[in-house]
Design an enzyme around this catalytic site. Sequence first.
Site, short mmCIF file in Angstrom:
data_model
loop_
_atom_site.label_atom_id
_atom_site.label_comp_id
_atom_site.label_asym_id
_atom_site.label_seq_id
_atom_site.Cartn_x
_atom_site.Cartn_y
_atom_site.Cartn_z
CE LYS A 81 -1.82 -44.27 23.67
NZ LYS A 81 -3.17 -43.69 23.57
N GLY A 107 -2.37 -41.34 16.41
CA GLY A 107 -1.70 -40.28 17.15
C GLY A 107 -1.96 -40.35 18.65
CG ASP A 108 -1.43 -40.53 23.11
OD1 ASP A 108 -2.62 -40.74 23.37
OD2 ASP A 108 -0.60 -40.20 23.99
#
Length: 444
Positions: free
Chosen positions: A126, A165-166
Amino acid sequence: MSYVDEVLELVKKKNASEPEFIQAVTEVLNSLRPVVEANEELYKKNAILERITEPDRQLMFRVPWVDDKGQVQVNRGFRVQFNNAIGPYKGGLRLHPSVNLGIIKFLGFEQIFKNSLTSLPIGGGKGGSDFDPKGKSDREIMAFCQSFMTELSKYIGADVDVPAGDIGTGAREIGFMFGQYKRIKGTFEGVLTGKGLTYGGSLARTEATGYGLLYLTQELMKCHGESIEGKTVVVSGAGNVAIYATQKAQQMGAKVVTCSDSTGWIYDAEGIDVALLKEVKEVKRARLTEYAAARPSAEYHEGRGVWQIKCDIALPCATQNELLIEDAKQLVANGCKCVCEGANMPTTIDATEYLQQNGVWFVGGKAANAGGVATSALEMSQNSERLSWSFEEVDAKLQNIMVNIYHNIDDAAKRYGMEGNYVAGANIAGFEKVVNAMLAQGVC
Ligand code: NDP
Ligand code: 2IT
């Protein structure tokens, strides 16, 4: 002291300033107790729990960029490459002022188990930045994304680490980052997912997390002799996950009556108008007050409050720790039957336990929102074979993956005598595959 408790102590001591990371590790390790106890000698000798809770590496870097006034701004960039036992690191990039190392570590840790559950070959990672995209011009967004990728490009690659994406990172940001990666490396490769459709993106990736959440919820309801049709659904968030969860729930015949953003929430007794919500959030990038202004049936309220609305199904789709113990009590009191997490760790540990103890079918984000990253892995497959699949083909694969995840987590919970505990089932099923790979690959 048991091996799980020893490692929990260690993690708390080594990461004392990272509450979200400690929360995520506590939830996972507690639910893995039966598996760990059954293999304690082997796992302890191989330091499996110490290794799985320590990232392979955590990168932090300066991101300087120039704003529209000519002023140099400096943000902090992160990429945590957590575990690549079953495939290249894979996970999104979060752009939000609240981002810090602990938040990226909790998200990267969860991603290991989620990615394993998809059945596809992807490890956990992440990244992100404390950059706030709100109110920035397109040029400022581009300046930030180019600077961020200038540094990040040294550490990623189609077979190494594939970001996506996030929160705060959508198609626009991925496009700017992809352009910069290509420029620096001189190669056109599937280094990011969530790309635009004209340059290697996959159909159905935009919809995948929300749609996948509903495919899993539908299977859960079906296996309990229920259906989504005719149910009242409460959704939080108003971003990518919330919008497509709402759309699919409506297609399945449910009425979705709420959405929210970081400043307020909407109750719309006639059901959320998805086209209007998309216009407000995806096109205008505006506040929910604009939704309320355009829709007579909608009430706008400041602050938080969606969980007080009576519903059959609740789908938290905004951010971590947004469903608290008092919200869980309210949901139970209102007769809510099912909570499935579209966001990552939106429900606190005590709220989760309260829901489970009161007979609510609860599926955590690692299983319920895995459709997004699963479809990212399908995007990687399409990039590798240099082909694009139709929307129907990707969507059919996504449905299949989500139905399989439900049955895998249900089976894993049953195997360890915890029928109906889908949180434990997901952690166990995700963990088993990663541990087998770690043991096979020796000390690394
Ligand atoms: P978006 O940026 O598209 O939307 C996020 C939404 O949540 C916005 O409505 C935002 O409000 C709200 N929100 C964000 N932070 C807060 C906060 N601190 N308090 C209250 N509201 C907040 O992100 P996504 O929809 O992509 O992500 C939502 C969740 O789903 C996250 O937990 C993410 O990690 C998770 N997720 C996303 C996946 C994906 O494919 N995108 C896949 C799996 C999980 P505002 O507009 O005011 O900021
Ligand atoms: O939390 C998540 O799974 C995501 N933000 C999606 C990650 C991805 O690589 O598609």
